[in-house]
Enzyme design. Structure first.
Site, PDB file in Angstrom:
ATOM      1  N   LYS A 118       0.691  -1.180  -0.042  1.00 22.10           N
ATOM      2  CA  LYS A 118      -0.048   0.144  -0.153  1.00 22.10           C
ATOM      3  C   LYS A 118       1.055   1.235   0.002  1.00 22.10           C
ATOM      4  CE  LYS A 118      -3.180  -2.879   0.309  1.00 22.10           C
ATOM      5  NZ  LYS A 118      -3.960  -3.211  -1.012  1.00 22.10           N
ATOM      6  N   GLU A 202      -2.307   7.098   7.554  1.00 16.73           N
ATOM      7  CA  GLU A 202      -3.253   8.225   6.694  1.00 16.73           C
ATOM      8  C   GLU A 202      -3.894   9.142   7.644  1.00 16.73           C
ATOM      9  OE1 GLU A 202      -4.159   5.630   2.632  1.00 16.73           O
ATOM     10  OE2 GLU A 202      -5.826   6.128   4.075  1.00 16.73           O
ATOM     11  N   HIS A 237     -14.127  -1.033   9.533  1.00 18.55           N
ATOM     12  CA  HIS A 237     -13.588  -0.973   8.277  1.00 18.55           C
ATOM     13  C   HIS A 237     -13.582  -2.222   7.242  1.00 18.55           C
ATOM     14  CE1 HIS A 237     -11.815   2.266  10.188  1.00 18.55           C
ATOM     15  NE2 HIS A 237     -11.297   1.596  11.359  1.00 18.55           N
ATOM     16  N   ARG A 294      -6.586  -7.754  -7.049  1.00 22.50           N
ATOM     17  CA  ARG A 294      -7.334  -9.238  -7.051  1.00 22.50           C
ATOM     18  C   ARG A 294      -8.710  -9.134  -7.274  1.00 22.50           C
ATOM     19  NH1 ARG A 294     -10.017  -8.323  -2.390  1.00 22.50           N
ATOM     20  NH2 ARG A 294      -9.118  -7.399  -0.552  1.00 22.50           N
TER      21      ARG A 294
END
Length: 508
Positions: A118, A202, A237, A294
């Site tokens: 990421k 983040e 999440h 994916r």
């Protein structure tokens, strides 16, 4: 490239079965792998061949590359489909497949290196001019460094796993007081889910929408997007309900986000199915979040509105064929997917493994249930507790919501606790019905969603109790000394029977 003859599905449960179904339709033989906990699993029964790969923990079975490749060689499989999770975003596994002469049905290792990690993906997107959420572009080595950076950009922040998605290894942190425990739990969960405990930071956006774009690319340089999916109904999440089209996107915003998603895929020479995920703020500005290299859990809703089989497309691209279309199709109708979990919402969504003693799945027009369970199956406690993906299609969003509600009303699972009632409450909630719900929706409305009762079920329970009480009183009356023929226990005792009280209460 040669045609694929036999596919080993390096996964389990509903996604393994879903891949095998398409393979069978294409005339391709299938191979399953299974752990000790999955010896009697439905995906094992569905495949043409099955191979044992180890003990129940995934780190000792489904994540052991050598055992998966050994099963492929023994079975004669010439291709491996990874499903999602497990090894699906592991670049070293892709290289191991290539070294063994086995086709990996997915993107090349180089694209995974660029986007699967990421933080590297964020750095690549910044270079490509794609807007990203403020945060680090490298995993953070120590808690002290992470704490300093969090204070620099300001709380709240998100700790996120660098090695994978799906809500694993992700924690929202409101302030320094919560940082230490969030850091430890995020790293631990990331290690268990992906074999990699690296995390990054983040900035947390207030009331964002989570909107993702499905992209597809072939080996001839063609890259397209297949429109978006709204994934803002999330708990911890983890996506719970997904739909397409997104109720907040205009055609203009869809086209703009799709263009950026295609740009992101081209920047890393992507091949196959992938998903570019964005956060959309209250002003409808969008920011790159991550790319899942994916197939997604929620891919059925895209299949509903496009008429495409995404797994079939994956296989054809892996065989070297060109994409059958070169621009995004116009969405046809509306589709909603809900994830049915073996969990107890009243006990903080604690997993509810155990034996399914009775199962009735919904049917009817435009209803699809992707499941990996059956009556008598024991849901193990070693894996994700999702047992089914229920999806529907209808001409309009309002009709799709009604159809999903009807389908959930037909869904009956006994022996374990599920979240079916919770899902019905979500679909009935005014904020969801209105369409402008954000990623904080389920958290804010936790208590109301837990307390919604189904009036029909309440009536049924009341009548069942009344019938039981009547039958019990009648039986007792026959055994009382001096009881009159036909008289109830209540009459003989000079009191009102509970079943009469229940009916009186209902009349009020």
């Amino acid at each position: 490239m040669p045609k694929i003859r036999k596919v080993l599905v390096a996964n389990r449960g509903e996604i393994a079965i879903r891949v095998m179904r398409t393979c069978k339709e294409l005339g391709i033989a299938t191979v399953a792998v299974y752990s000790e906990a999955d010896r009697s699993a439905l995906h094992v029964r569905t495949a043409d061949q099955a191979y044992f790969v180890g003990p129940p923990p995934s780190r000792e079975s489904y994540l052991v590359q050598e055992r998966i490749l050994e099963a492929a060689k023994k079975s004669g499989a010439d291709a491996i489909h990874p499903g999602y999770g497990f090894l699906s975003e592991n670049a070293s596994f892709v290289r191991a497949c290539e070294a063994a002469g086995i086709t990996f049905i997915g993107p090349p290792a180089s694209a995974m290196d660029a986007m699967g990690e990421k933080t590297r993906a964020r750095a690549n997107m910044i270079k490509a001019g794609v807007p990203v959420v403020p945060g680090t572009t490298e995993p953070i080595a120590t808690e002290a460094e992470a704490r300093d950076y969090a204070q620099k950009i300001g709380f709240p922040i998100m700790l996120k796993a660098a090695g994978g998605g799906g809500g694993k290894g992700m924690r929202r942190v409101e302030g320094l007081a919560d940082f230490e425990s969030a850091w430890r739990s995020a790293k631990s969960e990331a290690l268990n889910a992906f074999g990699n405990d690296a995390v990054y930071i983040e900035k947390y956006l207030e009331k964002p929408h989570h909107v993702e774009i499905q992209v597809f690319a072939d080996t001839h340089g063609n890259v397209i997007h297949l429109n978006e999916r709204e994934c803002s109904a999330q708990r911890r999440h983890q996506k719970v309900v997904e739909e397409t089209p997104s109720p907040i996107l205009t055609p203009e915003l869809r086209a703009k986000m799709g263009e950026v998603a295609v740009k992101a895929a081209k920047a890393v020479n992507y091949v196959g199915a992938g998903t570019v995920e964005f956060l959309v703020d209250v002003h409808r500005n969008f920011y790159f979040l991550e790319m899942n290299t994916r197939l997604q859990v929620e891919h059925p809703v895209t299949e509903w509105v496009t008429g495409l089989d995404l797994v079939a497309l994956q296989i054809k691209v892996a065989e070297g064929e060109k994409l059958p279309l070169l621009q995004a199709p116009t969405p046809n109708g509306h589709s909603i997917e809900v994830r049915v979990y073996a969990e107890d919402p009243s006990r903080n969504f604690m997993p509810s493994p155990g034996k399914i003693t009775y199962l009735r799945v919904p049917g009817g027009p435009n209803v699809r249930d992707d499941s990996g369970v059956f009556p008598g199956y024991t849901v193990p406690n070693f894996y994700d507790p999702m047992i089914s993906k229920l999806s529907v299609w209808a001409p309009t969003r309002q009709e799709a919501i009604a159809r999903a509600q009807r389908a959930l009303g037909e869904y009956v699972v006994k022996g374990i606790t599920t979240n079916i009632r919770y899902l019905k409450a979500i679909l009935a909630h005014p904020e969801f019905v209105g369409g402008d719900y954000d990623t904080g929706f389920l958290g804010r409305e936790h208590t109301p969603l837990q307390g919604v009762e189904d009036p029909k079920l309440t009536d049924m329970a009341l009548l069942a109790g009344a019938v039981y009480a009547y039958q019990r009183d009648a039986k007792r009356a026959k055994t009382l000394p001096g009881a009159k023929a036909g008289a109830s226990d209540a009459a003989n005792q000079g009191r009102i029977s509970p079943w009469r009280l229940a009916l009186r209460s209902r009349r009020r």
